[in-house]
Design a protein around this motif. Structure first.
Motif, short mmCIF file in Angstrom:
data_model
loop_
_atom_site.label_atom_id
_atom_site.label_comp_id
_atom_site.label_asym_id
_atom_site.label_seq_id
_atom_site.Cartn_x
_atom_site.Cartn_y
_atom_site.Cartn_z
N ARG A 1 -18.64 -13.40 19.38
CA ARG A 1 -17.87 -13.82 18.22
C ARG A 1 -17.56 -15.31 18.32
O ARG A 1 -17.65 -15.91 19.37
CB ARG A 1 -16.57 -13.02 18.14
N GLU B 1 -16.36 -10.75 30.77
CA GLU B 1 -15.48 -11.67 30.05
C GLU B 1 -15.04 -12.82 30.96
O GLU B 1 -14.69 -12.60 32.13
CB GLU B 1 -14.24 -10.94 29.53
N SER C 1 -17.90 -4.16 19.92
CA SER C 1 -16.54 -4.71 19.81
C SER C 1 -16.31 -5.31 18.44
O SER C 1 -15.24 -5.15 17.83
CB SER C 1 -16.32 -5.76 20.90
N ARG C 2 -17.32 -6.02 17.93
CA ARG C 2 -17.19 -6.62 16.60
C ARG C 2 -17.07 -5.53 15.54
O ARG C 2 -16.25 -5.64 14.61
CB ARG C 2 -18.39 -7.52 16.33
N ALA D 1 -13.65 -3.84 15.90
CA ALA D 1 -12.58 -4.75 15.48
C ALA D 1 -12.49 -4.81 13.96
O ALA D 1 -11.40 -4.84 13.38
CB ALA D 1 -12.82 -6.14 16.04
N ASP E 1 -8.45 -7.77 15.82
CA ASP E 1 -9.29 -8.92 16.15
C ASP E 1 -9.54 -9.06 17.65
O ASP E 1 -10.58 -9.56 18.07
CB ASP E 1 -8.65 -10.20 15.61
N ARG E 2 -8.57 -8.66 18.47
CA ARG E 2 -8.69 -8.87 19.91
C ARG E 2 -9.31 -7.69 20.65
O ARG E 2 -9.33 -7.67 21.87
CB ARG E 2 -7.31 -9.17 20.50
N THR F 1 -11.77 -5.60 22.56
CA THR F 1 -12.97 -5.92 23.34
C THR F 1 -13.37 -4.70 24.15
O THR F 1 -12.55 -4.14 24.88
CB THR F 1 -12.71 -7.11 24.30
#
Length: 355
Positions: free
Chosen positions: A44, A201, A316-317, A320, A326-327, A329
């Motif tokens: 992202r 990450e 994850s996208r 979300a 939005d956060r 993961t």
């Protein structure tokens, strides 16, 4: 002008046999390149067009350049090398212990490395911001776990079934000790959960600069052991008859496997089932010649981890967007564990049917 192969049939078949591993290796290399590109484009913050512009040197957005060149690129490289380490370590362990269900996860190596990293973090000696200390702590823990297995197995080290049982017990004990450390230092849970699950990450160039020399050295050492490992796969009696010191050969193999696993764990945490299942794929593709299968396992492990990381970022996208978070993961370790568990059931069922 047309050239006709006039060589005898066996000669033609021999040439085709020699060419086949090269074709498979080339195909795997192409697959690794594809999943690496997917990892660069999957994150992202930057659109695919922005990533392409940065890679081609045509971008003028410093934020996009920072994300692509300082965050995504080292993350992809670390995922590739960590996957290669786990693939080779798993194949070395399964060959040395003559157990197709052996792997870093169930022989005390990965749990020991995780325990070392978690303990060092709880004591304030290591953290994601100090990867050198993490490598040292993970190596100490990994060697401690393997050493405990070595001591418990005793004279039964050449027995695959007994070694597997001791490996499960050692892994359970080490996992319990990790839980105790978390109970003693509960405030450290957020900083060590990545080691427990496995995540790429926050991987940066510092992690890459530490990981690749370590992986190159121990990977080369494992490849040099291809001959002894092939003999160990045949059994201790046959290996001893061929002049191999089985104790020394197995010990050297375990050192390589522990070092490779510790390096991977220190970089990305405990990625479930990668070291256990990648060797089965490598053996199915390249056969029992470990001179070819060990590099094949490295490529397959790199493709699996990097591909899983790209898939985790895409999921994850999607999650979300669907959950309006939005956060959110998804760690790559969660994905490899879920998929690996299903594949492990398939492998176990096939072995049961073969019996």
């Amino acid at each position: 002008m047309t050239f006709v192969d006039t060589a005898p049939g066996p000669a033609r078949r021999a040439r085709r046999t020699l060419r086949a591993p090269g074709v498979r290796m080339g195909g795997l290399t192409l697959l690794v390149a594809v999943v690496a590109c997917a990892g660069l484009f999957a994150g992202r913050g930057v659109t695919p067009e922005g990533v392409r512009a940065v890679l081609l040197g045509a971008g003028d957005d410093p934020t996009a350049e920072h994300i692509v060149l300082r965050l995504r690129l080292p993350r992809v490289l670390v995922a590739l090398v960590a996957g290669a380490c786990l693939g080779v370590a798993g194949l070395v362990l399964q060959s040395a212990l003559r157990n197709p269900l052996a792997g870093p996860e169930v022989t005390g190596v990965t749990p020991g490395a995780v325990l070392g990293a978690v303990t060092a973090t709880g004591l304030g000696l290591a953290g994601w911001e100090s990867p050198t200390a993490v490598v040292v702590a993970a190596c100490i823990g990994g060697f401690a776990g393997a050493g405990l297995l070595w001591l418990l197995a005793g004279r039964d080290r050449g027995d695959p079934e007994q070694t597997a049982v001791y490996g499960v017990l050692v892994s359970a004990v080490l996992a319990g000790l990790t839980a105790v450390v978390l109970l003693v230092a509960p405030g450290e849970l957020g900083s060590v959960v990545q080691w427990l699950i496995g995540s790429t990450e926050g991987r940066v160039w510092q992690h890459w600069n530490l990981l690749w020399p370590w992986a190159a050295f121990w990977g080369a050492a494992a490849w040099l052991l291809a001959g002894p490992l092939t003999l160990l796969r045949c059994g201790d009696e046959q290996a001893a008859a061929a002049g191999l010191s089985t104790g020394r050969g197995r010990g050297a193999a375990l050192v390589c496997a522990v070092a490779l696993t510790a390096g991977a764990v220190s970089a990305v945490g405990a990625l479930g089932f990668v070291g256990l299942l990648v060797p089965h794929l490598a053996l199915a593709v390249f056969g029992a010649d470990l001179r070819l299968t060990l590099p094949g396992a490295a490529l397959l492990g790199a493709a699996v981890v990097c591909g899983a990381d790209a898939a985790a970022q895409l999921l994850s996208r999607l999650l979300a967007t669907a959950l309006d978070a939005d956060r959110l993961t998804l760690p790559v370790g969660a994905l490899t564990t879920c998929v690996g568990a299903g594949l492990l059931l398939v492998v176990a069922r096939r072995r049961a049917d073969e019996r």
